[in-house]
Scaffold this motif. Structure first.
Motif, PDB file in Angstrom:
ATOM      1  N   SER A  92      21.870   6.959  -9.532  1.00 21.22           N
ATOM      2  CA  SER A  92      22.146   5.637 -10.086  1.00 21.22           C
ATOM      3  C   SER A  92      22.066   5.673 -11.609  1.00 21.22           C
ATOM      4  O   SER A  92      21.057   6.113 -12.180  1.00 21.22           O
ATOM      5  N   TYR A  95      12.495  -3.025  -9.820  1.00 19.01           N
ATOM      6  CA  TYR A  95      11.732  -1.787  -9.969  1.00 19.01           C
ATOM      7  C   TYR A  95      10.274  -2.128 -10.273  1.00 19.01           C
ATOM      8  O   TYR A  95       9.952  -3.202 -10.786  1.00 19.01           O
ATOM      9  N   SER A 122      16.773   4.664 -11.195  1.00 19.94           N
ATOM     10  CA  SER A 122      18.011   4.459 -11.939  1.00 19.94           C
ATOM     11  C   SER A 122      17.784   4.793 -13.408  1.00 19.94           C
ATOM     12  O   SER A 122      16.680   4.653 -13.933  1.00 19.94           O
ATOM     13  N   ARG A 133      23.740   3.362 -15.241  1.00 27.04           N
ATOM     14  CA  ARG A 133      24.493   2.176 -15.651  1.00 27.04           C
ATOM     15  C   ARG A 133      24.236   1.841 -17.114  1.00 27.04           C
ATOM     16  O   ARG A 133      23.320   2.377 -17.738  1.00 27.04           O
ATOM     17  N   LEU A 171      26.383   9.964 -12.260  1.00 18.40           N
ATOM     18  CA  LEU A 171      27.127   9.333 -11.168  1.00 18.40           C
ATOM     19  C   LEU A 171      27.787  10.382 -10.278  1.00 18.40           C
ATOM     20  O   LEU A 171      27.833  10.231  -9.045  1.00 18.40           O
ATOM     21  N   GLU A 185      25.607  11.615  -7.720  1.00 15.65           N
ATOM     22  CA  GLU A 185      25.188  10.555  -6.802  1.00 15.65           C
ATOM     23  C   GLU A 185      23.810   9.988  -7.155  1.00 15.65           C
ATOM     24  O   GLU A 185      23.011   9.647  -6.279  1.00 15.65           O
ATOM     25  N   TRP A 241      12.117   2.975 -11.815  1.00 17.42           N
ATOM     26  CA  TRP A 241      11.943   3.398 -10.432  1.00 17.42           C
ATOM     27  C   TRP A 241      11.016   2.453  -9.676  1.00 17.42           C
ATOM     28  O   TRP A 241      10.245   1.690 -10.273  1.00 17.42           O
ATOM     29  N   ASP A 249      29.067   1.370 -14.066  1.00 20.61           N
ATOM     30  CA  ASP A 249      28.461   0.083 -13.724  1.00 20.61           C
ATOM     31  C   ASP A 249      27.678  -0.469 -14.907  1.00 20.61           C
ATOM     32  O   ASP A 249      27.125   0.275 -15.715  1.00 20.61           O
ATOM     33  N   LYS A 288      13.548   4.019  -5.092  1.00 25.12           N
ATOM     34  CA  LYS A 288      14.807   3.786  -5.783  1.00 25.12           C
ATOM     35  C   LYS A 288      14.618   4.110  -7.261  1.00 25.12           C
ATOM     36  O   LYS A 288      13.625   3.713  -7.866  1.00 25.12           O
TER      37      LYS A 288
END
Length: 812
Positions: free
Chosen positions: A784, A611, A756, A786, A779, A782, A748, A564, A754
């Motif tokens: 996040s 975030y 990433s 990108r 990834l 699982e 975050w 992504d 959340k």
């Protein structure tokens, strides 16, 4: 002698004849004090000196603690001698000044003298020199400064280790013994001259080195200097009245600017700076000699004198006797420090920062995670002088390589290659018996490091193509040393074969062989080179070879597209493409320039509000999590040789090898299972316990305190036990490969938990294979992850597809 003094001695001998205890004698002598005496204190050899076998102390016990007596001088303490360039006597002969008067106070519990006092000896029949050496031969004493203490300690540690004594020559061993037996001022002189720049110095510098912060009289310093000269630790350059042992360049370095200007005045020259004075004197020496001076000198001295001899004589008079640490002594101490601190990065010693390390440790600015009891002796590596000597030869060759440039460096690389090829096979196999983490301390490993780094220099000349290919072939063929670099060597050889030697088919065969033999993750480093070579439209390789290369690397061509990505259109401030791109944004009304990573954090947190927090930490965040949770395992006491060779290590030597996991497999597997089963509270508590138990000054490569505990704990909470275990698993099982390449940003949201990980790329920047591997791993777990492309051509960068592009020679 005064009546009062005579009375005291009569009472003393009377008490002695009555066999009273020494304690009573001492008590009695404290009660009576000598009156002021104007008699001169005679040396011990004087016929008027007291001749009794036992002499009472002329000072009280209180004075014993206050007075810092000198054990090596035979002169009164109020005598001051100037040992400078005007000294006529040889510096190798002790100078004994004439004694002067001392004065004693009959009322105070201290002596009064014109200078620092010297306590009278309890037995004048004992040689003062011998007694002084006995006091100073106790090794590390409270009178030493920190640098000299560490210097003496490392010598004593070596001499006390039977397994190490065989690693240095008999000459070196004797020199170290002489240093250990030297007086404290002598130790200071050797210590300071070793760590200072390697050059000649004069008496003033010698005295400063000997005294440190304390005041030491000249006879004491001279005796220490004589000891060092007599035992081959200090070399002397003398002036005989006409010529000096040093040449012009050495003399001008020894003299101060004012002294050089004074020499210039002697020849009617005026200089404003030190550099100008040196140049004027050099020109004067090379100039013609005045005919008048020629005949004048000929008639007076019977010999001719030119400008050079006249200038050198003046410089020699100013310089006087000069001193330098003897070459053999310096060589010995260098070998000693290499041996005793072999686990450290040698750049600390090379840059003379070891003493700073000791100082930082003492004041608590730096602490180390290694306990002294965990440190192994270097004898686990070297069993004989021959083995250590081989390593030393390679070590000094590498140091020489670092300072050479251009053609000289290339010639050195060629000679090193000959040395490497000349190592007997039996010797190579003996190194193979060492653990992987100790093979770095061998001659072949250092020679290979020189060859590896020198390829860049050799490639600058295309005529060296065949030599480069031979070097790479040789180091790729072996499987003992520096195996973590093999993928890079294979890729480099393929490039040399294709671009310099114009043999694309051979380049393809080299890549295919590497793709078959390397571990799965390491072989991925060859995929870009394989695809570029297989898809070439000019100077193509054989179709069959191209098909096989493509079959290996086809999947990696689309990895970047499969991840992504976020596209952020932003025109950089320096759009010329020179230097690191800078982006400007208004923050709270202030025009603020940012780099690409900082702008992305601003974009996600303040513009998109996805975030609440973000940090540009790259791999520092994941290594911090790993070290906090695996600290006891990383620094575990294992029954393996040479994991720790010095207390000043930040990590075990096997950390950056594949052996790290295999050496601790049961413990690591059990810890990963524990982490996965942890609750959020227990996970954070585990990490916090390590964070707080270790001092903030810990010199550890893993825990990065600049991140801050609040950020570390927040990231761990957002990841959860499963996410933290996933990150730690990759580092624990392959730290050497996976410690680099982690995404740039950690973002975050404390409200939604959340999190990433984002790899930032500008228009001209391409992701490395390790960066793509980390993103794909995240990834797969699982989590996040990108790309974030920032610039004005983000779509074009995103559209890269190596399988459909025609490539030029520059790409390969």
């Amino acid at each position: 002698m005064t009546p009062m003094g005579q009375s005291t001695l009569d009472r003393y001998f009377k008490i002695k004849n009555n066999n009273l205890s020494t304690k009573k004698v001492k008590k009695l002598t404290k009660r009576s004090r000598l009156s002021k005496s104007k008699e001169t204190m005679k040396p011990k050899s004087s016929p008027k000196a007291c001749s009794g076998n036992e002499v009472i102390s002329l000072v009280s016990d209180d004075e014993d603690q206050e007075l810092n007596c000198s054990a090596t001088t035979t002169a009164s303490s109020n005598t001051t001698l100037e040992y400078d360039a005007d000294i006529k006597a040889s510096p190798g002969i002790s100078q004994s000044p004439s004694p002067k008067k001392k004065f004693y106070s009959p009322t105070k519990k201290r002596r009064i003298s014109m200078k620092s006092p010297i306590k009278a000896k309890r037995n004048l029949n004992v040689s003062l020199e011998t007694e002084g050496k006995k006091v100073n031969n106790t090794g590390i004493t409270k009178d030493m400064d920190d640098n000299t203490t560490n210097f003496t300690r490392i010598i004593c540690e070596y001499l006390d280790d039977r397994n190490l004594k065989c690693l240095m020559t008999e000459t070196s061993l004797n020199l170290l013994v002489k240093i250990r037996e030297a007086s404290t001022p002598a130790k200071r002189i050797v210590c300071r001259m070793f760590w200072q720049m390697e050059q000649w110095c004069r008496w003033k510098k010698i005295k400063k080195n000997a005294s440190k912060a304390k005041t030491i009289d000249d006879p004491t310093v001279m005796e220490a200097l004589n000891y060092l000269i007599d035992n081959g630790l200090i070399s002397v350059a003398r002036f005989n009245g006409q010529t000096h042992d040093l040449d012009f360049d050495q003399l001008t370095k020894v003299l101060y600017a004012d002294e050089l200007k004074e020499v210039c005045k002697c020849f009617n020259m005026k200089a404003k700076t030190e550099e100008a004075a040196v140049q004027l004197l050099r020109n004067f020496m090379n100039g013609r000699t005045n005919i008048t001076n020629y005949f004048t000198n000929l008639s007076q001295a019977g010999t001719t004198s030119n400008n050079e001899t006249r200038a050198l004589k003046k410089l020699g008079e100013k310089a006087g006797h000069c001193y330098k640490l003897a070459d053999e002594a310096r060589k010995t101490l260098k070998e000693l420090y290499i041996l005793m601190y072999i686990g450290m990065d040698y750049s600390v010693i090379r840059d003379n920062k070891l003493e700073l390390t000791f100082l930082n440790e003492k004041i608590g600015q730096e602490t180390y995670p290694i306990d002294s009891s965990m440190v192994d002796s270097p004898s686990v590596i070297f069993k004989s002088r021959l083995e250590f000597e081989r390593y030393l030869d390679a070590h000094w060759t590498y140091e020489e390589f670092l300072v050479k440039t251009g053609t000289e460096r290339c010639r050195l690389i060629e000679s090193v290659f000959d040395l490497y090829k000349g190592i007997p096979k039996e010797e190579i196999m003996s190194y193979a018996t060492l653990p992987v983490w100790l093979r770095r301390f061998t001659a072949p490993n250092l020679y290979m490091k020189i060859l590896e780094e020198g390829i860049v220099d050799l490639k600058k000349d295309p005529t060296n193509g065949a030599l480069v290919d031979e070097i790479l072939s040789c180091i790729i063929a072996q499987d003992i040393f520096r195996q973590h670099k093999k993928a890079e060597w294979i890729s480099e050889r393929a490039l040399v074969l294709y671009k310099i030697l114009k043999d694309p088919d051979e380049a393809a065969k080299v890549l295919l062989k590497g793709l078959k033999s390397l571990p799965s993750e390491a072989k991925a480093l060859l995929y870009p080179r394989a695809l570029l070579l297989a898809k070439r439209k000019t100077n193509k390789i054989d179709d069959q070879l191209a098909f096989r290369l493509t079959a290996f690397a086809r999947g990696s061509a689309t990895w970047e597209k499969e991840i992504d990505a976020e596209h952020v259109y932003k025109v950089p401030e320096n759009f010329t493409g020179k230097g690191k791109l800078s982006f400007v944004e208004f923050v709270n009304g202030t025009r603020t320039p940012m780099d690409a990573e900082a702008y992305c954090i601003h974009y996600y947190v303040n513009v998109m509000s996805t975030y609440t927090h973000g940090g540009h930490w790259e791999g520092r965040i994941v290594t911090t999590l790993f070290f906090l949770l695996f600290w006891d395992i990383i620094y575990a006491r294992l029954r393996l040789p040479g994991l720790f060779l010095t207390r000043y290590q930040s990590h075990p030597l096997d950390l950056y090898t594949d052996s790290f996991y295999s050496n601790r497999k049961p413990m690591i597997d059990a810890r990963l299972q524990e982490i996965e089963e942890c609750t959020e509270e227990n996970l954070v508590a585990r990490m916090q316990a390590t964070w707080e138990s270790r001092p903030e000054s810990d010199v550890s490569s893993g825990v990065h305190r600049a991140i801050g505990w609040d950020n570390v704990s927040s990231v761990a909470k957002c990841l959860g036990a499963t996410g933290v275990a996933a990150l730690c698993r990759r580092l624990a099982t392959q730290y050497q490969y996976a410690h680099s390449g982690f995404p740039d940003l950690t973002l975050w949201n404390v409200n939604t938990k959340k999190i990433s990980f984002v790899e930032v790329k500008t228009d001209s920047d391409k992701p490395s294979m390790k960066q793509k591997q980390w993103l794909l791993y995240l990834l797969d777990c699982e989590l996040s992850a990108r790309f974030c492309y920032v610039g004005v051509h983000t779509r074009r960068a995103r559209a890269r597809n190596w399988a459909d592009v025609e490539y030029s020679d520059d790409d390969v």
